[in-house]
Design a protein around this motif. Structure first.
Motif, PDB file in Angstrom:
ATOM      1  N   LEU A  92       1.175  -1.201   0.099  1.00  0.00           N
ATOM      2  CA  LEU A  92       0.618  -0.010  -0.172  1.00  0.00           C
ATOM      3  C   LEU A  92       0.914   1.103  -0.055  1.00  0.00           C
ATOM      4  O   LEU A  92       1.866   1.692   0.729  1.00  0.00           O
ATOM      5  N   ASP A  93       0.683   2.073  -0.909  1.00  0.00           N
ATOM      6  CA  ASP A  93       0.805   3.788  -0.882  1.00  0.00           C
ATOM      7  C   ASP A  93       0.241   4.214  -0.596  1.00  0.00           C
ATOM      8  O   ASP A  93      -0.184   4.814  -1.255  1.00  0.00           O
ATOM      9  N   PRO A  94       0.018   4.851   0.752  1.00  0.00           N
ATOM     10  CA  PRO A  94      -0.872   6.273   1.144  1.00  0.00           C
ATOM     11  C   PRO A  94      -0.576   7.212   0.636  1.00  0.00           C
ATOM     12  O   PRO A  94      -0.766   8.257   1.960  1.00  0.00           O
ATOM     13  N   VAL A  95      -0.542   7.641  -0.626  1.00  0.00           N
ATOM     14  CA  VAL A  95      -0.334   8.737  -0.906  1.00  0.00           C
ATOM     15  C   VAL A  95      -1.176  10.342  -1.118  1.00  0.00           C
ATOM     16  O   VAL A  95      -2.601   9.790  -0.757  1.00  0.00           O
ATOM     17  N   GLY A  96      -0.687  10.956  -0.108  1.00  0.00           N
ATOM     18  CA  GLY A  96      -1.589  12.555   0.177  1.00  0.00           C
ATOM     19  C   GLY A  96      -2.634  12.148   1.829  1.00  0.00           C
ATOM     20  O   GLY A  96      -3.213  12.420   1.694  1.00  0.00           O
ATOM     21  N   ILE A 118       3.159  -1.507   4.021  1.00  0.00           N
ATOM     22  CA  ILE A 118       2.922  -0.102   3.962  1.00  0.00           C
ATOM     23  C   ILE A 118       4.352   1.134   3.584  1.00  0.00           C
ATOM     24  O   ILE A 118       5.176   0.930   4.734  1.00  0.00           O
ATOM     25  N   ARG A 119       4.321   1.635   2.797  1.00  0.00           N
ATOM     26  CA  ARG A 119       5.557   2.162   1.681  1.00  0.00           C
ATOM     27  C   ARG A 119       4.791   3.852   2.216  1.00  0.00           C
ATOM     28  O   ARG A 119       3.774   4.221   0.906  1.00  0.00           O
ATOM     29  N   GLY A 120       5.616   4.846   2.609  1.00  0.00           N
ATOM     30  CA  GLY A 120       4.878   6.389   2.366  1.00  0.00           C
ATOM     31  C   GLY A 120       5.712   7.375   2.999  1.00  0.00           C
ATOM     32  O   GLY A 120       6.770   6.530   4.004  1.00  0.00           O
ATOM     33  N   ASN A 121       5.508   8.223   2.602  1.00  0.00           N
ATOM     34  CA  ASN A 121       6.901   9.477   3.492  1.00  0.00           C
ATOM     35  C   ASN A 121       6.325   9.633   4.766  1.00  0.00           C
ATOM     36  O   ASN A 121       4.769   9.101   5.312  1.00  0.00           O
ATOM     37  N   ALA A 122       7.112  10.632   5.267  1.00  0.00           N
ATOM     38  CA  ALA A 122       7.281  11.149   7.423  1.00  0.00           C
ATOM     39  C   ALA A 122       5.308  11.213   7.269  1.00  0.00           C
ATOM     40  O   ALA A 122       4.288  10.449   8.106  1.00  0.00           O
ATOM     41  N   SER A 123       5.289  12.479   6.117  1.00  0.00           N
ATOM     42  CA  SER A 123       3.845  12.830   6.165  1.00  0.00           C
ATOM     43  C   SER A 123       2.591  12.069   6.734  1.00  0.00           C
ATOM     44  O   SER A 123       1.803  11.392   7.530  1.00  0.00           O
ATOM     45  N   GLU A 124       2.445  10.633   5.565  1.00  0.00           N
ATOM     46  CA  GLU A 124       1.569  10.331   5.524  1.00  0.00           C
ATOM     47  C   GLU A 124       1.682   9.277   6.006  1.00  0.00           C
ATOM     48  O   GLU A 124       0.797   8.291   6.790  1.00  0.00           O
ATOM     49  N   ILE A 125       2.780   8.781   6.865  1.00  0.00           N
ATOM     50  CA  ILE A 125       2.785   7.281   7.759  1.00  0.00           C
ATOM     51  C   ILE A 125       2.282   7.979   9.351  1.00  0.00           C
ATOM     52  O   ILE A 125       1.350   7.356  10.051  1.00  0.00           O
ATOM     53  N   GLY A 137       0.029  18.253   0.695  1.00  0.00           N
ATOM     54  CA  GLY A 137      -0.701  17.515  -0.920  1.00  0.00           C
ATOM     55  C   GLY A 137      -0.044  15.879  -0.254  1.00  0.00           C
ATOM     56  O   GLY A 137      -0.224  14.961   0.625  1.00  0.00           O
ATOM     57  N   VAL A 138       1.328  15.573  -1.425  1.00  0.00           N
ATOM     58  CA  VAL A 138       1.162  14.098  -1.290  1.00  0.00           C
ATOM     59  C   VAL A 138       3.498  14.371  -1.276  1.00  0.00           C
ATOM     60  O   VAL A 138       3.925  13.296  -0.882  1.00  0.00           O
ATOM     61  N   ASP A 139       3.542  15.709  -0.709  1.00  0.00           N
ATOM     62  CA  ASP A 139       5.004  15.783  -0.463  1.00  0.00           C
ATOM     63  C   ASP A 139       4.843  15.997   1.310  1.00  0.00           C
ATOM     64  O   ASP A 139       3.949  16.200   2.281  1.00  0.00           O
ATOM     65  N   MET A 193       9.494   9.389  -7.199  1.00  0.00           N
ATOM     66  CA  MET A 193      10.279   8.607  -6.597  1.00  0.00           C
ATOM     67  C   MET A 193       9.752   7.694  -5.591  1.00  0.00           C
ATOM     68  O   MET A 193      10.127   7.054  -5.428  1.00  0.00           O
ATOM     69  N   GLY A 194       8.502   8.093  -4.879  1.00  0.00           N
ATOM     70  CA  GLY A 194       8.180   7.558  -3.400  1.00  0.00           C
ATOM     71  C   GLY A 194       7.641   6.467  -4.454  1.00  0.00           C
ATOM     72  O   GLY A 194       7.344   5.204  -3.760  1.00  0.00           O
ATOM     73  N   CYS A 195       6.811   6.109  -5.566  1.00  0.00           N
ATOM     74  CA  CYS A 195       5.648   5.394  -5.939  1.00  0.00           C
ATOM     75  C   CYS A 195       6.952   4.640  -6.076  1.00  0.00           C
ATOM     76  O   CYS A 195       6.232   3.572  -7.108  1.00  0.00           O
TER      77      CYS A 195
HETATM   78 MG   LIG Z   1       4.432   9.612  -2.244  1.00  0.00          MG
END
Ligand SMILES: [Mg+2]
Ligand SMILES: Nc1ncnc2c1ncn2[C@@H]1O[C@H](COP(=O)(O)OP(=O)(O)O)[C@@H](O)[C@H]1O
Ligand SMILES: Cc1ncsc1CCOP(=O)(O)O
Length: 266
Positions: A92-96, A118-125, A137-139, A193-195
């Protein structure tokens, strides 16, 4: 550990697993090219009439909610149900995550189907783990270390391997975590890049079905080392994108071993 990680990456090159992606319009091309460069075989498919069949022939499934809508969310649910029925890994990539209540509600539902990773950036996790987070948003607006505790809690509650990416990537399971400090800041100046990282996690899970923790670490190590090599040849994001694909394709065992910056905890 280095040997185990390299053997997973070699297996991707040797076996060329089919990775089924339900992903966003922005990154379809980048992620398909990255999977091919790493040796895997991508397919993007979301029609309700075929997603289950596609999951059946794939080695792993990647679900990315980047440009979700009601039709696509149904596709995602059909696909993850089939992945679970066939005991295939799904990422799962929880973009945004955290940006809108629609995304949060969809993610809540997808989590109930128990993703393998589950792989996401810090805000998403942080948003997924219901820690307070600011999202743009997505960053990410936070550093990955600020999300480590959230990732540990999320792994505990979902039983998934959780990867929080950033300057340091943390790969977390219930009892321990790996920290990878390869990669370059230019990577955050290219969309997708995250995707791409999530798609490569799918490829590695497909060849390492019984060890999602090692598979996720291998994929993130590949991302970071290819990022290091690409950045040495790239004056900016345009060239970086192209160099990154070449680095994925060309990476040797020698470079992998020499460049890997991995810390295991405990
Ligand atoms: Mg991402
Ligand atoms: N400042 C940075 N330094 C090194 N690598 C980075 C940096 N920011 C992101 N990366 C790398 O870029 C990839 C995408 O991560 P990230 O930017 O966190 O995801 P997203 O694109 O989903 O926000 C990961 O492989 C990560 O390691
Ligand atoms: C810009 C954008 N908008 C919706 S999805 C997307 C791509 C996000 O890609 P990544 O999370 O890999 O940076």
């Amino acid at each position: 550990m280095k040997e185990q990680l390299w053997s997973i990456l070699s297996a991707v090159r040797q076996n060329s697993p089919l990775v089924h992606n339900i992903t966003n319009y922005v990154v379809m091309n980048n992620t398909a090219n990255a999977l091919l460069a790493a040796g895997a075989s991508p397919v993007m498919a979301h029609a309700h009439s075929e997603v289950s069949d596609m999951v059946s022939i794939a080695g792993a499934l990647v679900v990315n909610i980047g440009t979700l809508d009601e039709y696509w969310v149904e596709s995602m649910k059909l696909a993850v149900k089939q992945a679970n029925a066939l005991q295939k890994a799904w990422v799962l990539d929880p973009v945004g995550a955290g940006a809108t209540s629609y995304r949060n509600n969809v993610l809540e539902e997808l989590l109930s189907y128990r993703p393998t990773v589950i792989r996401g950036n810090a805000s998403e996790i942080m948003a997924l783990a219901k820690f307070s987070s600011n999202t743009k948003g997505v960053d990410s607006t936070s550093l990955s270390e600020e999300a480590l505790e959230a990732a540990q809690q999320l792994s505990e509650t979902t039983s998934a391997v959780v990867c929080v990416s950033g300057a340091t990537d943390y790969i977390v399971n219930k009892s321990n975590y790996n920290a990878l400090s390869n990669g370059h800041v230019l990577m955050s100046r290219i969309t997708g890049m995250g995707c791409t990282a999530s798609a490569l996690v799918g490829a590695c899970c497909a060849v390492s079905a019984d060890n999602a923790f090692a598979a996720t670490t291998a994929a993130m190590a590949l991302m970071g080392i290819a990022g290091d090599i690409a950045a040495e040849k790239a004056p900016g994001p345009g060239t970086m994108q192209v160099q990154f694909l070449d680095a994925l394709y060309q990476l040797s065992e020698y470079d992998f071993r020499e460049r890997l910056k991995l810390e295991t905890n405990p």
